[in-house]
Design an enzyme around this catalytic site. Structure first.
Site, short mmCIF file in Angstrom:
data_model
loop_
_atom_site.label_atom_id
_atom_site.label_comp_id
_atom_site.label_asym_id
_atom_site.label_seq_id
_atom_site.Cartn_x
_atom_site.Cartn_y
_atom_site.Cartn_z
N SER A 54 0.81 -1.22 0.00
CA SER A 54 0.00 0.00 0.00
C SER A 54 0.85 1.27 0.00
O SER A 54 1.94 1.30 0.58
CB SER A 54 -0.89 0.00 1.25
OG SER A 54 -1.56 1.24 1.39
N LYS B 256 -8.09 -0.95 -9.43
CA LYS B 256 -8.78 -1.58 -8.29
C LYS B 256 -9.96 -0.72 -7.88
O LYS B 256 -9.82 0.50 -7.71
CB LYS B 256 -7.80 -1.73 -7.13
CG LYS B 256 -8.39 -2.26 -5.83
CD LYS B 256 -7.32 -2.34 -4.76
CE LYS B 256 -7.85 -2.87 -3.44
NZ LYS B 256 -8.72 -1.89 -2.75
N HIS C 211 -13.39 -1.89 -1.68
CA HIS C 211 -12.53 -1.40 -0.59
C HIS C 211 -12.90 -2.06 0.74
O HIS C 211 -12.83 -1.44 1.80
CB HIS C 211 -12.64 0.12 -0.48
CG HIS C 211 -11.33 0.80 -0.19
ND1 HIS C 211 -10.62 1.49 -1.14
CD2 HIS C 211 -10.60 0.90 0.94
CE1 HIS C 211 -9.52 1.99 -0.60
NE2 HIS C 211 -9.48 1.63 0.67
N TYR D 262 -2.33 5.60 -4.47
CA TYR D 262 -3.32 6.66 -4.40
C TYR D 262 -2.70 7.89 -5.07
O TYR D 262 -1.54 8.22 -4.80
CB TYR D 262 -3.67 7.03 -2.96
CG TYR D 262 -4.40 5.97 -2.18
CD1 TYR D 262 -5.65 5.51 -2.58
CD2 TYR D 262 -3.85 5.44 -1.01
CE1 TYR D 262 -6.32 4.55 -1.85
CE2 TYR D 262 -4.52 4.49 -0.27
CZ TYR D 262 -5.76 4.05 -0.70
OH TYR D 262 -6.41 3.10 0.03
N THR E 229 -5.81 2.52 -7.14
CA THR E 229 -7.09 2.46 -6.43
C THR E 229 -7.98 3.59 -6.92
O THR E 229 -7.62 4.77 -6.84
CB THR E 229 -6.88 2.57 -4.91
OG1 THR E 229 -6.18 1.40 -4.46
CG2 THR E 229 -8.21 2.64 -4.18
#
Length: 307
Positions: free
Chosen positions: A106, A219, A243, A130, A156
């Protein structure tokens, strides 16, 4: 107690993690109906079993974008692993490498990309991104990940703003002072999630393509319309995801959304799924409905909490 199934690890994590950490990991948006539906939807799906088929030899290996993994379960991107175990994402990376599967690290890791890479140098790793308002930060992260040997970039798409997770609000959730978002140190104040860029559109796929040669996996897709747009914009993979129910409450369970996404892409890109996977039979249901592989999020955190 013998740990027999994932719910045993969940119970252990709930018992031993600090409440603020447990609440953060367990949280869903608003009423948590989508979070819970991710699990309940599997219970409504029934097998149509066939008998007397030679199953003396079984091979559950598969390939993600050409790279072989030992079984069709990878580790989904989740943040703040040091809340569960001191080594944090380094332990997660080592576990994924030891079982020869894919770990998606992440943006909000509590270990650096360099530390994650060094912990499991031979492992299959993708990097989850992100996009922030400060595009230079995102660009630098993508290029760092590629230079370190990460093999995929997972964008994402379902977090233009942070979901309303009530327990986090009640708890005033923040990372403990000794933990940092290691990949973003110096970029901006830790936990200012409103620095995410809410203006991101499909055209930003082209911007990412200009930064990297890594395959791009998107995603957060839940509809055939967005699946078709993803293919049109040149992604190599789709993760059907809500999520973990942490963003938009009232959306579909991912296993329910999977079929229309698979039908829309018609084999042009690989389709994966996360959300609600708790048993081998859940994995089988997802594969039977067209997923190439599934990814698990919370269960990996429970495993960390159990050592």
């Amino acid at each position: 107690m013998a740990m027999v199934c994932l719910s045993d690890f969940e119970a252990h994590a709930k018992k031993y993690l600090p409440k603020i950490a447990w609440d953060f990991f367990a949280a869903g948006a608003d009423d948590c109906s989508t979070r819970d539906e991710n699990i309940l939807a599997y219970k409504r799906i029934r097998f149509r079993p066939r008998m007397l088929r030679d199953v003396s030899l079984m091979d559950i290996r598969t390939k993600l974008l050409g790279t072989e993994i030992s079984f069709p379960v990878g580790i989904a991107p989740t943040g703040f692993h040091q809340l569960a175990w001191p080594d944090g994402e380094k332990s997660t990376a080592r576990a994924a490498a030891a079982t020869n599967t894919c770990y998606i690290a992440s943006t909000y890791s509590t270990c650096t990309l360099e530390e994650i890479s060094a912990a499991a140098p031979g492992g299959l790793r993708w990097f989850q991104l992100y996009i922030h308002r400060n595009r230079a930060v995102s660009q630098q992260l993508v290029q760092r990940a590629e230079a370190l040997g990460f093999q995929g970039l997972v964008l994402t798409a379902d977090l233009p703003y942070t979901g309303k997770r009530r327990d986090d609000v009640r708890n005033g959730f923040r990372l403990p002072p000794h933990m940092k978002l290691k990949n973003l140190e110096g970029a901006f104040e830790v936990c200012k999630m409103n620095l995410l860029d809410p203006s991101v559109t499909w055209n930003d796929i082209y911007w990412l393509r200009s930064l990297t040669n890594l395959p791009i996996i998107i995603k957060g897709i839940l509809t055939k319309e967005d699946a078709e747009l993803a293919v049109r914009h040149g992604v190599q993979g789709i993760i059907v995801s809500n999520h973990g129910g942490r963003q938009l409450d009232g959306g579909p369970a991912t296993i329910d959304a999977l079929v229309e996404v698979v039908e829309a892409v018609q084999g042009r890109v690989e389709v994966y799924l996360d959300g609600g996977i708790r048993k081998g039979s859940d994995v089988l249901k997802a594969l039977a409905l067209g997923a190439k592989c599934v990814f698990i999020g919370r269960p990996a955190l429970w495993g960390l909490a159990y050592k």
